[in-house]
Design an enzyme around this catalytic site. Structure first.
Site, PDB file in Angstrom:
ATOM      1  N   HIS A  64       0.709  -1.284  -0.002  1.00 48.82           N
ATOM      2  CA  HIS A  64       0.036  -0.027  -0.046  1.00 48.82           C
ATOM      3  C   HIS A  64       0.740   1.054  -0.110  1.00 48.82           C
ATOM      4  O   HIS A  64       2.094   1.326   0.521  1.00 48.82           O
ATOM      5  CB  HIS A  64      -0.791   0.200   1.291  1.00 48.82           C
ATOM      6  CG  HIS A  64      -2.080  -1.113   1.385  1.00 48.82           C
ATOM      7  ND1 HIS A  64      -3.052  -1.070   2.124  1.00 48.82           N
ATOM      8  CD2 HIS A  64      -2.138  -2.354   0.314  1.00 48.82           C
ATOM      9  CE1 HIS A  64      -3.888  -1.882   1.757  1.00 48.82           C
ATOM     10  NE2 HIS A  64      -3.374  -2.746   0.866  1.00 48.82           N
ATOM     11  N   GLU A  66       0.754   3.854   1.996  1.00 42.12           N
ATOM     12  CA  GLU A  66       1.286   4.278   3.333  1.00 42.12           C
ATOM     13  C   GLU A  66       2.345   3.449   3.874  1.00 42.12           C
ATOM     14  O   GLU A  66       3.376   3.809   4.302  1.00 42.12           O
ATOM     15  CB  GLU A  66       0.360   3.959   4.218  1.00 42.12           C
ATOM     16  CG  GLU A  66      -1.016   5.092   4.150  1.00 42.12           C
ATOM     17  CD  GLU A  66      -1.805   4.231   3.376  1.00 42.12           C
ATOM     18  OE1 GLU A  66      -3.322   4.360   3.713  1.00 42.12           O
ATOM     19  OE2 GLU A  66      -1.808   3.331   2.523  1.00 42.12           O
ATOM     20  N   CYS A  94      -6.195   2.032   5.824  1.00 43.19           N
ATOM     21  CA  CYS A  94      -6.853   0.750   5.946  1.00 43.19           C
ATOM     22  C   CYS A  94      -6.188   0.185   7.548  1.00 43.19           C
ATOM     23  O   CYS A  94      -5.358   0.878   8.182  1.00 43.19           O
ATOM     24  CB  CYS A  94      -6.472  -0.342   5.126  1.00 43.19           C
ATOM     25  SG  CYS A  94      -4.972  -0.895   4.941  1.00 43.19           S
ATOM     26  N   CYS A  97      -2.245  -0.567   7.650  1.00 42.92           N
ATOM     27  CA  CYS A  97      -1.613   1.092   7.316  1.00 42.92           C
ATOM     28  C   CYS A  97      -1.576   1.583   8.674  1.00 42.92           C
ATOM     29  O   CYS A  97      -0.684   2.223   9.047  1.00 42.92           O
ATOM     30  CB  CYS A  97      -2.005   1.706   6.291  1.00 42.92           C
ATOM     31  SG  CYS A  97      -1.552   0.795   4.718  1.00 42.92           S
TER      32      CYS A  97
END
Length: 155
Positions: A64, A66, A94, A97
């Protein structure tokens, strides 16, 4: 953990500037046919890390935006704690993260669009470190528009 609405902050100009930089990362993801989420990490007023979704490119569900940015920031600083850093991300993090930001002890998280389906607040707001300040809704329209456009093209 302290929640602040974007409109109530004194840093709106700098938060908008840095969110525009995160949006540039999201556009890179969009152009690569990745879900268009971008992130940057700022320390002392300087961008020290950038990331965008690479889950398809790397065939890695943990890639992801992040996670990319947090890892790069830790490498830049030379340590795992990002206590004096701000994470800017175009979409609400999410659970994974948010958990990573907890362990990194990020000082501030600034996000654009809310994610009602997969955002960490749909599970628990306590996933974020208690000393982390959350600013939500920065350039929300631009952030959510890019996501909407991406998924419209997929239908």
């Amino acid at each position: 953990m302290k929640y602040i609405n974007f409109e109530d902050t004194a840093d709106t100009i700098s938060d908008e500037f840095f969110m525009k930089e995160a949006l540039k990362e999201a556009q890179k993801a969009f152009d690569a046919d990745e879900i268009p989420i971008g992130a940057i990490v700022v320390h002392g007023g300087n961008i020290i890390a950038r990331g965008h979704n690479l889950t398809e490119t790397l065939n890695d569900v943990t890639a992801h935006a992040e996670m990319q940015a947090l890892t790069a920031a830790a490498n830049y600083i030379g340590g795992k704690y990002l206590k004096d850093c701000t994470l800017y991300v175009t979409v609400e993090p999410c659970v994974m993260c948010a958990g990573a930001s907890y362990w990194a002890q990020v000082q501030r998280i600034v996000f654009g669009a809310k994610d009602d389906k997969r955002g960490y607040t749909s599970i628990s707001e306590n996933i974020i470190h208690p000393k982390t300040t959350i600013i939500k809704g920065v350039l929300d329209t631009a952030c959510s528009s890019l996501m909407r456009k991406f998924f419209e093209l997929k239908r």
